[in-house]
Motif scaffolding. Structure first.
Motif, PDB file in Angstrom:
ATOM      1  N   VAL A  34       0.862  -1.174   0.000  1.00 19.59           N
ATOM      2  CA  VAL A  34       0.000   0.000   0.000  1.00 19.59           C
ATOM      3  C   VAL A  34       0.906   1.234   0.000  1.00 19.59           C
ATOM      4  O   VAL A  34       1.819   1.336   0.807  1.00 19.59           O
ATOM      5  CB  VAL A  34      -0.912   0.010   1.248  1.00 19.59           C
ATOM      6  CG1 VAL A  34      -1.785   1.257   1.268  1.00 19.59           C
ATOM      7  CG2 VAL A  34      -1.764  -1.244   1.288  1.00 19.59           C
ATOM      8  N   TYR A  35       0.645   2.135  -0.919  1.00 18.88           N
ATOM      9  CA  TYR A  35       1.462   3.338  -0.955  1.00 18.88           C
ATOM     10  C   TYR A  35       0.568   4.545  -1.243  1.00 18.88           C
ATOM     11  O   TYR A  35      -0.487   4.424  -1.846  1.00 18.88           O
ATOM     12  CB  TYR A  35       2.578   3.247  -2.000  1.00 18.88           C
ATOM     13  CG  TYR A  35       2.084   3.100  -3.414  1.00 18.88           C
ATOM     14  CD1 TYR A  35       1.935   4.211  -4.220  1.00 18.88           C
ATOM     15  CD2 TYR A  35       1.764   1.857  -3.938  1.00 18.88           C
ATOM     16  CE1 TYR A  35       1.479   4.088  -5.513  1.00 18.88           C
ATOM     17  CE2 TYR A  35       1.305   1.721  -5.230  1.00 18.88           C
ATOM     18  CZ  TYR A  35       1.163   2.836  -6.013  1.00 18.88           C
ATOM     19  OH  TYR A  35       0.707   2.714  -7.288  1.00 18.88           O
ATOM     20  N   ARG A  36       1.020   5.674  -0.796  1.00 17.39           N
ATOM     21  CA  ARG A  36       0.308   6.922  -1.038  1.00 17.39           C
ATOM     22  C   ARG A  36       1.289   7.912  -1.666  1.00 17.39           C
ATOM     23  O   ARG A  36       2.447   7.982  -1.260  1.00 17.39           O
ATOM     24  CB  ARG A  36      -0.227   7.503   0.267  1.00 17.39           C
ATOM     25  CG  ARG A  36      -1.260   6.617   0.901  1.00 17.39           C
ATOM     26  CD  ARG A  36      -1.794   7.227   2.155  1.00 17.39           C
ATOM     27  NE  ARG A  36      -2.667   6.247   2.807  1.00 17.39           N
ATOM     28  CZ  ARG A  36      -3.402   6.509   3.838  1.00 17.39           C
ATOM     29  NH1 ARG A  36      -3.380   7.700   4.385  1.00 17.39           N
ATOM     30  NH2 ARG A  36      -4.165   5.588   4.366  1.00 17.39           N
ATOM     31  N   LEU A  37       0.813   8.624  -2.644  1.00 17.90           N
ATOM     32  CA  LEU A  37       1.654   9.596  -3.329  1.00 17.90           C
ATOM     33  C   LEU A  37       1.013  10.963  -3.261  1.00 17.90           C
ATOM     34  O   LEU A  37      -0.206  11.094  -3.314  1.00 17.90           O
ATOM     35  CB  LEU A  37       1.825   9.211  -4.799  1.00 17.90           C
ATOM     36  CG  LEU A  37       2.488   7.868  -5.089  1.00 17.90           C
ATOM     37  CD1 LEU A  37       2.431   7.579  -6.567  1.00 17.90           C
ATOM     38  CD2 LEU A  37       3.920   7.884  -4.612  1.00 17.90           C
ATOM     39  N   ASP A  38       1.850  11.962  -3.182  1.00 16.74           N
ATOM     40  CA  ASP A  38       1.283  13.300  -3.285  1.00 16.74           C
ATOM     41  C   ASP A  38       0.986  13.592  -4.753  1.00 16.74           C
ATOM     42  O   ASP A  38       1.370  12.843  -5.643  1.00 16.74           O
ATOM     43  CB  ASP A  38       2.199  14.353  -2.657  1.00 16.74           C
ATOM     44  CG  ASP A  38       3.506  14.529  -3.409  1.00 16.74           C
ATOM     45  OD1 ASP A  38       3.744  13.792  -4.374  1.00 16.74           O
ATOM     46  OD2 ASP A  38       4.299  15.417  -3.025  1.00 16.74           O
ATOM     47  N   LYS A  42       2.544  11.634  -8.254  1.00 15.33           N
ATOM     48  CA  LYS A  42       1.642  10.862  -9.102  1.00 15.33           C
ATOM     49  C   LYS A  42       1.678  11.391 -10.531  1.00 15.33           C
ATOM     50  O   LYS A  42       1.684  10.631 -11.497  1.00 15.33           O
ATOM     51  CB  LYS A  42       0.227  10.915  -8.549  1.00 15.33           C
ATOM     52  CG  LYS A  42      -0.757  10.067  -9.342  1.00 15.33           C
ATOM     53  CD  LYS A  42      -2.070   9.982  -8.626  1.00 15.33           C
ATOM     54  CE  LYS A  42      -3.124   9.162  -9.307  1.00 15.33           C
ATOM     55  NZ  LYS A  42      -2.867   8.519 -10.520  1.00 15.33           N
TER      56      LYS A  42
END
Length: 52
Positions: A34-38, A42
Motif C-alpha cells: 500500500v502506498y500513497r503519493l502526493d 503521481k
C-alpha cells in the motif's frame, strides 16, 4: 531382579526406510503493498509510466 532386568532389556534396531522421505509444504505467500503519493509525484509517474 536380574532375571526381570534381562527380560525387559531388549535390542533396538533402527533401519533406513526403503523409499525416500517426502515432505510436502504448501505455502502461500501473499504480499500487499500500500502506498500513497502526493499529487506531484503521481503526475510525474503518470508522465513517465514507461520507466516504472
Amino acid at each position: 531382579m536380574a532375571v526381570a532386568t534381562a527380560l525387559l532389556g531388549g535390542c533396538v534396531t533402527v533401519t533406513a526406510p526403503d523409499k525416500p522421505i517426502v515432505i510436502n509444504l504448501n505455502i502461500n505467500i501473499k504480499q500487499e503493498v500500500v502506498y500513497r503519493l502526493d499529487g506531484k509525484a503521481k503526475e510525474v509517474i503518470d508522465e513517465n509510466a514507461e520507466i516504472f
